[in-house]
Design an enzyme around this catalytic site. Structure first.
Site, mmCIF file in Angstrom:
data_model
loop_
_atom_site.group_PDB
_atom_site.id
_atom_site.type_symbol
_atom_site.label_atom_id
_atom_site.label_comp_id
_atom_site.label_asym_id
_atom_site.label_seq_id
_atom_site.Cartn_x
_atom_site.Cartn_y
_atom_site.Cartn_z
ATOM 1 N N GLY A 1 -118.680 10.326 -19.156
ATOM 2 C CA GLY A 1 -117.242 10.351 -18.890
ATOM 3 C C GLY A 1 -116.585 11.714 -18.929
ATOM 4 O O GLY A 1 -115.435 11.832 -19.356
ATOM 5 N N SER A 2 -117.271 12.749 -18.423
ATOM 6 C CA SER A 2 -116.599 14.055 -18.434
ATOM 7 C C SER A 2 -115.481 14.111 -17.385
ATOM 8 O O SER A 2 -114.443 14.732 -17.612
ATOM 9 C CB SER A 2 -117.597 15.204 -18.258
ATOM 10 O OG SER A 2 -118.071 15.278 -16.945
ATOM 11 N N ARG B 1 -122.948 -10.256 -8.500
ATOM 12 C CA ARG B 1 -122.040 -9.107 -8.566
ATOM 13 C C ARG B 1 -120.585 -9.537 -8.571
ATOM 14 O O ARG B 1 -119.753 -8.964 -9.265
ATOM 15 C CB ARG B 1 -122.239 -8.199 -7.349
ATOM 16 C CG ARG B 1 -123.507 -7.435 -7.385
ATOM 17 C CD ARG B 1 -123.609 -6.511 -6.194
ATOM 18 N NE ARG B 1 -124.938 -5.952 -6.138
ATOM 19 C CZ ARG B 1 -125.354 -4.926 -6.885
ATOM 20 N NH1 ARG B 1 -124.504 -4.333 -7.700
ATOM 21 N NH2 ARG B 1 -126.580 -4.483 -6.803
ATOM 22 N N ARG C 1 -122.372 1.093 -10.470
ATOM 23 C CA ARG C 1 -122.567 -0.262 -9.929
ATOM 24 C C ARG C 1 -122.113 -0.265 -8.490
ATOM 25 O O ARG C 1 -121.060 0.289 -8.154
ATOM 26 C CB ARG C 1 -121.677 -1.278 -10.679
ATOM 27 C CG ARG C 1 -122.198 -1.716 -12.007
ATOM 28 C CD ARG C 1 -123.514 -2.400 -11.947
ATOM 29 N NE ARG C 1 -123.461 -3.772 -11.464
ATOM 30 C CZ ARG C 1 -124.505 -4.593 -11.460
ATOM 31 N NH1 ARG C 1 -125.680 -4.161 -11.886
ATOM 32 N NH2 ARG C 1 -124.394 -5.806 -11.027
ATOM 33 N N LEU D 1 -120.360 -1.940 -5.471
ATOM 34 C CA LEU D 1 -119.242 -2.879 -5.442
ATOM 35 C C LEU D 1 -119.313 -3.735 -4.184
ATOM 36 O O LEU D 1 -119.685 -3.256 -3.115
ATOM 37 C CB LEU D 1 -117.923 -2.108 -5.483
ATOM 38 C CG LEU D 1 -117.728 -1.269 -6.751
ATOM 39 C CD1 LEU D 1 -116.537 -0.320 -6.593
ATOM 40 C CD2 LEU D 1 -117.544 -2.161 -7.980
ATOM 41 N N HIS E 1 -117.802 12.099 -5.906
ATOM 42 C CA HIS E 1 -119.225 12.168 -5.558
ATOM 43 C C HIS E 1 -119.671 13.623 -5.623
ATOM 44 O O HIS E 1 -118.979 14.506 -5.104
ATOM 45 C CB HIS E 1 -119.428 11.604 -4.143
ATOM 46 C CG HIS E 1 -120.866 11.604 -3.730
ATOM 47 N ND1 HIS E 1 -121.792 10.725 -4.263
ATOM 48 C CD2 HIS E 1 -121.543 12.398 -2.875
ATOM 49 C CE1 HIS E 1 -122.978 10.974 -3.731
ATOM 50 N NE2 HIS E 1 -122.856 11.981 -2.895
ATOM 51 N N ASP F 1 -118.698 0.786 2.481
ATOM 52 C CA ASP F 1 -119.887 1.644 2.561
ATOM 53 C C ASP F 1 -119.923 2.566 1.343
ATOM 54 O O ASP F 1 -118.896 3.108 0.941
ATOM 55 C CB ASP F 1 -119.840 2.524 3.813
ATOM 56 C CG ASP F 1 -120.146 1.722 5.056
ATOM 57 O OD1 ASP F 1 -120.623 0.578 4.932
ATOM 58 O OD2 ASP F 1 -119.882 2.252 6.155
ATOM 59 N N VAL F 2 -121.127 2.770 0.811
ATOM 60 C CA VAL F 2 -121.258 3.589 -0.404
ATOM 61 C C VAL F 2 -121.106 5.075 -0.074
ATOM 62 O O VAL F 2 -121.660 5.568 0.916
ATOM 63 C CB VAL F 2 -122.642 3.342 -1.062
ATOM 64 C CG1 VAL F 2 -122.816 4.230 -2.291
ATOM 65 C CG2 VAL F 2 -122.773 1.881 -1.449
ATOM 66 N N GLU G 1 -115.736 19.454 -10.066
ATOM 67 C CA GLU G 1 -115.330 18.046 -10.141
ATOM 68 C C GLU G 1 -114.133 17.884 -11.060
ATOM 69 O O GLU G 1 -113.188 17.156 -10.760
ATOM 70 C CB GLU G 1 -116.492 17.181 -10.649
ATOM 71 C CG GLU G 1 -117.674 17.124 -9.710
ATOM 72 C CD GLU G 1 -118.748 16.159 -10.195
ATOM 73 O OE1 GLU G 1 -118.401 15.111 -10.754
ATOM 74 O OE2 GLU G 1 -119.940 16.463 -10.017
HETATM 75 C C1 GRF Z 1 -120.500 12.973 -11.772
HETATM 76 O O1 GRF Z 1 -121.387 13.932 -11.293
HETATM 77 C C2 GRF Z 1 -119.830 12.256 -10.636
HETATM 78 O O2 GRF Z 1 -119.646 13.066 -9.515
HETATM 79 C C3 GRF Z 1 -120.817 11.154 -10.320
HETATM 80 O O3 GRF Z 1 -121.317 10.756 -11.574
HETATM 81 C C4 GRF Z 1 -121.215 11.834 -12.494
HETATM 82 C C5 GRF Z 1 -120.448 11.327 -13.671
HETATM 83 O O4 GRF Z 1 -120.365 12.277 -14.682
HETATM 84 N N1 GRF Z 1 -120.174 10.103 -9.578
HETATM 85 P P1 GRF Z 1 -119.334 12.089 -15.856
HETATM 86 O O5 GRF Z 1 -119.656 10.763 -16.522
HETATM 87 O O6 GRF Z 1 -117.957 12.106 -15.276
HETATM 88 O O7 GRF Z 1 -119.569 13.235 -16.786
#
Ligand code: GRF
Length: 217
Positions: free
Chosen positions: A14-15, A68, A94, A96, A112, A146-147, A177
């Site tokens: 969860g960063s 699901r 997961r 969806l 992503h 679409d994923v 990010e």
């Molecule tokens: C991140 O790299 C995000 O882009 C991807 O999963 C990772 C999650 O990292 N979808 P965090 O749990 O937010 O640290």
């Protein structure tokens, strides 16, 4: 200003969630994080969410097996209970169903770790290094069935170094990010980002003229 009520869905450390929570502490931020939900009991991010005073919920996906939609209906109940306006996926591992995605059409975003539409799927840093790309990055986008596709809200780019490993490159991308996810949520929550013909446009952001050239001498 009425703040949009946001739930963050996580499966791990969860960063990105933490970056969103921190950004949302700013008084002028147009969204408040009211719920962090995990499909994995004991996900690291749950602890930090609680430490930040955010309500958490765990709905384990495993007991639902292949059903699901049943799992998603349980999540949906929780989201409705908290009167959620927007959903942020942040390392939520997961797939969806179209049903769930439809419930949150235009109101669910994901981050992503690649410059979409390149490197959808897993192991993005390894694949970017194997291809020898010189610029890599991260994307925040609206979720569609679409994923790792859907209208792109914000992208951030980094240079790839010759001696990078997936870990060093991934760490550089992760820094980006943490900057672009809060920015994207701000844009969506304030209504500055909207979808036209399947493409996301921003009403207020001014495009920077900066160019990233890699390698540069
Ligand atoms: C991140 O790299 C995000 O882009 C991807 O999963 C990772 C999650 O990292 N979808 P965090 O749990 O937010 O640290």
């Amino acid at each position: 200003m009425t703040k949009r009520r946001v739930a963050i869905l996580i499966s791990g450390r969860g960063s990105n969630m933490a970056a969103l929570i921190q950004a949302a502490n700013a008084p002028d931020f147009p969204a408040e994080i009211v719920l962090v939900m995990s499909n994995i009991a004991g996900a690291g991010g749950l602890e930090s969410a609680r430490a930040a005073g955010i309500e958490t919920a765990t709905i384990e996906s495993k007991p639902f097996g292949r059903d699901r939609e049943a799992f998603e209906r349980a999540m949906q109940d929780e989201l409705l209970k908290h009167k959620i306006d927007l959903v942020c996926l942040a390392g939520f591992l997961r797939l969806l169903t179209p049903w769930f995605v439809q419930q949150w059409d235009g109101r669910m975003i994901n981050i992503h770790p690649a410059l979409l539409p390149s490197y959808r799927g897993l192991h993005t840093h390894e694949r970017a290094l194997a291809d020898g790309v010189k610029i890599h990055g991260a994307t925040v986008h609206f979720v569609i069935p679409d994923v790792d596709a859907g209208p792109i809200i914000v992208q951030g780019a980094v240079t790839v170094h010759d001696n990078d490993t997936a870990e060093t490159l991934g760490a550089r991308v992760l820094q980006v990010e943490h900057r672009i996810y809060p920015q994207a949520l701000r844009m969506v929550a304030s209504g500055q980002a909207s979808i036209h013909g399947g493409v996301c446009k921003s009403t207020t952001a001014t495009a920077s003229e900066k160019t990233l050239i890699s390698p540069s001498f």
